[in-house]
Design an enzyme around this catalytic site. Structure first.
Site, PDB file in Angstrom:
ATOM      1  N   SER A 112      -6.933 -31.672 -45.102  1.00 26.33           N
ATOM      2  CA  SER A 112      -5.772 -31.225 -44.693  1.00 26.33           C
ATOM      3  C   SER A 112      -4.068 -32.084 -45.195  1.00 26.33           C
ATOM      4  CB  SER A 112      -6.085 -31.885 -42.583  1.00 26.33           C
ATOM      5  OG  SER A 112      -6.045 -32.990 -42.215  1.00 26.33           O
ATOM      6  N   LEU A 113      -3.429 -31.840 -44.591  1.00 27.75           N
ATOM      7  CA  LEU A 113      -1.777 -32.642 -44.123  1.00 27.75           C
ATOM      8  C   LEU A 113      -1.336 -33.147 -43.723  1.00 27.75           C
ATOM      9  CD1 LEU A 113      -0.175 -29.023 -45.700  1.00 27.75           C
ATOM     10  CD2 LEU A 113      -1.076 -30.559 -47.305  1.00 27.75           C
ATOM     11  N   LYS A 138       4.960 -23.244 -44.331  1.00 29.38           N
ATOM     12  CA  LYS A 138       3.284 -23.859 -43.171  1.00 29.38           C
ATOM     13  C   LYS A 138       3.455 -23.371 -42.491  1.00 29.38           C
ATOM     14  CE  LYS A 138       0.918 -27.874 -42.041  1.00 29.38           C
ATOM     15  NZ  LYS A 138       0.049 -27.041 -40.505  1.00 29.38           N
ATOM     16  N   ARG A 198     -12.536 -22.817 -42.882  1.00 33.72           N
ATOM     17  CA  ARG A 198     -12.500 -24.620 -43.200  1.00 33.72           C
ATOM     18  C   ARG A 198     -13.257 -24.866 -42.190  1.00 33.72           C
ATOM     19  NH1 ARG A 198     -10.308 -28.975 -41.003  1.00 33.72           N
ATOM     20  NH2 ARG A 198      -8.724 -29.969 -42.667  1.00 33.72           N
ATOM     21  N   CYS A 224      33.928  -7.840  -6.887  1.00 36.84           N
ATOM     22  CA  CYS A 224      33.282  -9.787  -6.813  1.00 36.84           C
ATOM     23  C   CYS A 224      34.169 -10.701  -7.291  1.00 36.84           C
ATOM     24  CB  CYS A 224      31.365  -9.378  -6.877  1.00 36.84           C
ATOM     25  SG  CYS A 224      31.201 -11.251  -6.938  1.00 36.84           S
TER      26      CYS A 224
HETATM   27  S1  IVH Z   1      -1.975 -26.354 -48.854  1.00 36.09           S
HETATM   28  C1  IVH Z   1      -4.628 -29.967 -49.533  1.00 36.09           C
HETATM   29  N1  IVH Z   1      -0.134 -24.274 -48.245  1.00 36.09           N
HETATM   30  O1  IVH Z   1      -1.715 -26.422 -42.976  1.00 36.09           O
HETATM   31  C2  IVH Z   1      -3.731 -28.684 -48.963  1.00 36.09           C
HETATM   32  N2  IVH Z   1      -1.484 -25.402 -46.196  1.00 36.09           N
HETATM   33  O2  IVH Z   1      -2.258 -28.956 -42.059  1.00 36.09           O
HETATM   34  C3  IVH Z   1      -3.492 -27.978 -47.651  1.00 36.09           C
HETATM   35  N3  IVH Z   1      -1.222 -24.418 -43.749  1.00 36.09           N
HETATM   36  O3  IVH Z   1      -5.487 -26.723 -43.308  1.00 36.09           O
HETATM   37  C4  IVH Z   1      -3.679 -26.978 -48.163  1.00 36.09           C
HETATM   38  N4  IVH Z   1       0.537 -22.730 -44.296  1.00 36.09           N
HETATM   39  O4  IVH Z   1      -4.666 -24.461 -43.604  1.00 36.09           O
HETATM   40  C5  IVH Z   1      -1.353 -25.814 -47.946  1.00 36.09           C
HETATM   41  N5  IVH Z   1       1.687 -22.808 -47.884  1.00 36.09           N
HETATM   42  C6  IVH Z   1       0.157 -24.189 -47.058  1.00 36.09           C
HETATM   43  C7  IVH Z   1      -0.059 -23.670 -45.742  1.00 36.09           C
HETATM   44  C8  IVH Z   1      -1.330 -24.386 -45.359  1.00 36.09           C
HETATM   45  C9  IVH Z   1      -0.368 -23.352 -43.794  1.00 36.09           C
HETATM   46  C10 IVH Z   1      -2.252 -25.343 -43.076  1.00 36.09           C
HETATM   47  C11 IVH Z   1      -3.666 -24.484 -44.117  1.00 36.09           C
HETATM   48  C12 IVH Z   1      -4.528 -26.256 -43.892  1.00 36.09           C
HETATM   49  C13 IVH Z   1      -3.306 -27.052 -42.570  1.00 36.09           C
HETATM   50  C14 IVH Z   1      -3.459 -28.541 -43.109  1.00 36.09           C
END
Ligand code: IVH
Length: 678
Positions: free
Chosen positions: A86-87, A120, A141, A436
């Protein structure tokens, strides 16, 4: 039929599959089809026919086999070979700069870091596994290590290739890609309407709808939902090497996978910040929900060196868009009378910060809505701002204690005491008194506003006094005000009176589109006013335009056309506009550039252009003598398709209208007429 006949049919079927896959790719990934939908359907039908007559030649990756699987009892488990991470989040530009510094510190470098900035997407993360070019497994996922097997469902998504394209780059032995499955906003709205009609509960948001659609045990249900995919990151890959994220995105796109065209290569963190700024403005125009920007270190070698901490990579971050929602308490529900007399309930709120602005009012739209949401004084509510519009109440999050009585509309206009008219079956409550003061005040306020005549100093208080003292009864009365009139008003000194008069004087010279906007015709805002100005060139011409003329303009539908006609059919309005024409020196829109090389050509625009706004594109077409219309028909000469084109593109293809991409459009604008004949 002998062996060789069957072989011949088998070869034909295989050739058809290749063709269909190629056209799918042109359509879904490149967004640049080479054949019409009808021709495509014909290929599909021929293939179906062959496979039906000879089931033994059917292959599992045949394009006819998207919706084949029977409903299952439960989802199998798929283990991801490489953990789906995840990010981490950044909430501000400072945090992004800190992220960039951290990376440089870690790598012990002062060189600028290259990033890929991506949208994103607020969807559902999935992984697709291709072996020797065939889609083998698709999974969610899950917890990052184990996901659910949703292969039959993913196969129904048309932008997911069942086999990779043998094109410019070799098909790798193993290709795992991750991406986001989304349901476009429009499809989400349509789906919810259908669900409501069928008595089913609507989905709360597109993300839930996408998740619900994908996690269906019956793939036929998934197939009925127009899901889409954008691929964005690698899993395990064997048999081909990508050196960077940018190269990866380009590579998988060539292999037939759909990537987001808005991704951008940034040479340093500042470019990522610019990208975020542009996107956070534009995000409401996207056809899907986005909740931020993902910045990824471009080089895979650097990604490797940076590694990860607690399930998030050090080399990537999600820079979230600002929250557009906040919670606060309703102090009062008051009723506001608009310039056409409509009554709008407004929630007066305890002031709260929202995306950097203090909010103390939120629209409740109409009585039906207040009832549906059951908003009452003293309740705590969630408010939201979408784009630049006034915030509105999303829902009640806590009741007042004790709970107030339900809200009801007043029986008399709160401004003039006149009767309120409510047609049964209509939503609107209207004050029908044309005199009015609230209506007059709102008309003048609108006329003087920034997007109209932009008269500085003509604020709410002053307008209120001008109307209540009978100094201004019609818009043109403004231009006959004297200093003596103004000096008699509260808090109006010599200097400020002078300033107001000068501002009014300056406003006499006004571009046509602003004047049209300033009239306050129902359903005519800035955008439509521009269209009208470009098309008709003068108020006199607009006043006499028929509904049919009006309907020929892009973005003008029957309701708007009728409303414009109704406005000018009202003698009182006609008189007011004619008098106004005497007072103003109206500037016609940008004149023709003289070459007229697009004369009599009709254009329709769809999607976003990179080099100009829609408005600029319209102006340039008009300046070359061309016309812009809102919908594609047989009379359309060109469809200009930018990024994220809408349904107009498909319509154009069906009708065989010539589609121009941005560079072809620019060429046409800049070149002489000979470009057209070639
Ligand atoms: S990269 C390590 N690219 O955001 C890289 N993720 O919070 C992880 N997501 O699980 C994924 N748009 O489902 C990436 N352009 C994008 C994305 C993206 C949405 C989602 C993805 C991931 C989540 C992480």
């Amino acid at each position: 039929m002998d062996e060789s006949d069957l072989q011949r049919l088998e070869a034909e079927a295989e050739a058809l599959r290749e063709q269909i896959n190629h056209h799918n790719y042109r359509y879904y990934v490149l967004d640049d089809p080479e054949i019409s939908d009808a021709e495509y359907d014909q290929l599909m039908r021929r293939l179906e026919e062959l496979e039906r007559a000879h089931p033994e030649i059917r292959t599992p990756d045949s394009p006819t086999q998207r919706v084949g699987a029977a409903p299952s009892q439960e989802f199998g488990i798929v283990r991801h070979r490489r953990m789906m991470l995840s990010l981490g989040n950044a909430m501000s530009a400072e945090e992004m700069i800190e992220f960039d510094r951290r990376i440089k510190r870690f790598l012990r470098t002062t060189d600028e870091i290259e990033y890929v900035a991506e949208v994103k997407l607020d969807g559902l993360a999935v992984e697709l596994v291709y072996e020797d070019g065939q889609l083998l497994v698709a999974s969610t996922r899950g917890d990052g290590l184990n996901g659910e097997d949703v292969t039959p469902n993913i196969r129904t998504i048309k932008s997911v290739p069942l086999r990779l394209i043998k094109g410019t780059i070799p098909v790798p032995r193993l290709l795992e890609v991750r991406g986001e499955v989304i349901l476009p906003r429009r499809a989400f709205e349509r789906l919810n309407e259908e669900r409501l009609k069928a008595g089913e509960p609507p989905f709360a948001n597109p993300r839930n709808a996408a998740a619900g659609s994908l996690r269906q045990l019956d793939p036929r249900v998934t197939a009925s939902r127009p899901l889409e995919i954008f691929c964005h990151s690698p899993g395990v890959i064997e048999g081909i090497e990508f050196k960077s994220q940018w190269e990866f995105l380009d590579g998988i796109r060539q292999l037939g996978l759909r990537t987001n065209p808005l991704s951008r290569l940034c040479h340093n963190v500042n470019e990522v910040l610019d990208y975020w700024n542009v996107l956070s403005e534009k995000r409401h125009e996207l056809d899907y929900e986005a909740d931020g920007v993902v910045a990824k270190v471009n080089s895979f070698e650097l990604q490797e060196r940076l590694g990860e901490v607690s399930r998030s990579p050090r080399w990537a971050i999600a820079y979230k868009f600002k929250a557009q929602q906040a919670e606060t308490k309703v102090r009062e529900i008051s009723v506001y009378v608009g310039r056409i007399g409509s009554l709008t309930p407004v929630a007066k709120l305890e002031p709260v910060q929202l995306a950097g602005v203090t909010i103390s009012n939120a629209s409740l739209h109409n009585l039906d809505e207040v009832r549906r949401k059951d908003v009452r004084v003293g309740d705590t509510v969630l408010i939201e701002r979408a784009g630049d519009v006034i915030p509105y109440v999303v829902r009640v999050t806590a009741y007042g204690e004790p709970r107030a009585a339900p809200f009801d509309m007043p029986k008399q206009c709160p401004e003039c005491g006149g009767a309120i008219v409510h047609e049964p079956g209509e939503v609107a409550y209207l004050c029908v008194n044309v005199n009015c003061p609230a209506r007059m005040r709102e008309s003048i306020r609108h006329f003087a506003s920034k997007s109209a005549l932009d008269i500085d100093g003509l604020g709410d208080k002053l307008v209120g006094q001008l109307v209540s003292r009978g100094l201004v009864r019609e818009l043109d009365d403004l231009y006959r005000l004297t200093k003596k009139d103004l000096l008699g008003l509260e808090r109006m000194a010599d200097k400020s009176a002078q300033n107001v008069l000068e501002a009014i004087e300056r406003s006499r010279e006004a571009p046509l589109e602003r004047v049209i906007n300033g009239l306050g015709i129902r359903h005519v805002g800035e955008h439509t006013a521009r269209q009208l100005a470009l098309r008709f060139g003068s108020l006199a011409a607009l006043m006499n335009a028929s509904e049919e003329d009006l309907l020929g303009i892009r973005d003008i539908g029957p309701e708007v056309a009728r409303s414009i006609r109704q406005y000018f059919d009202e003698p009182r309005n006609r008189r007011a506009v004619e008098r106004l024409m005497h007072e103003l020196r109206i500037i016609a829109p940008a004149a023709n550039d003289g070459r007229n090389h697009l004369r009599n050509r009709t254009f329709v625009l769809t999607g976003t252009l990179a080099t100009m706004t829609r408005q600029m594109a319209e102006e340039r077409i008009a300046a070359a003598g061309g016309r812009v219309s809102s919908s594609v028909s047989r009379k359309t000469d060109f469809l200009v398709a930018g990024a994220e084109p809408g349904s107009k593109l498909q319509k154009a293809r069906e009708l065989g209208v010539k589609v121009l991409d941005e560079s072809a459009f620019l060429k046409l604008l800049n070149a002489g007429p000979d470009v057209l004949s070639s």
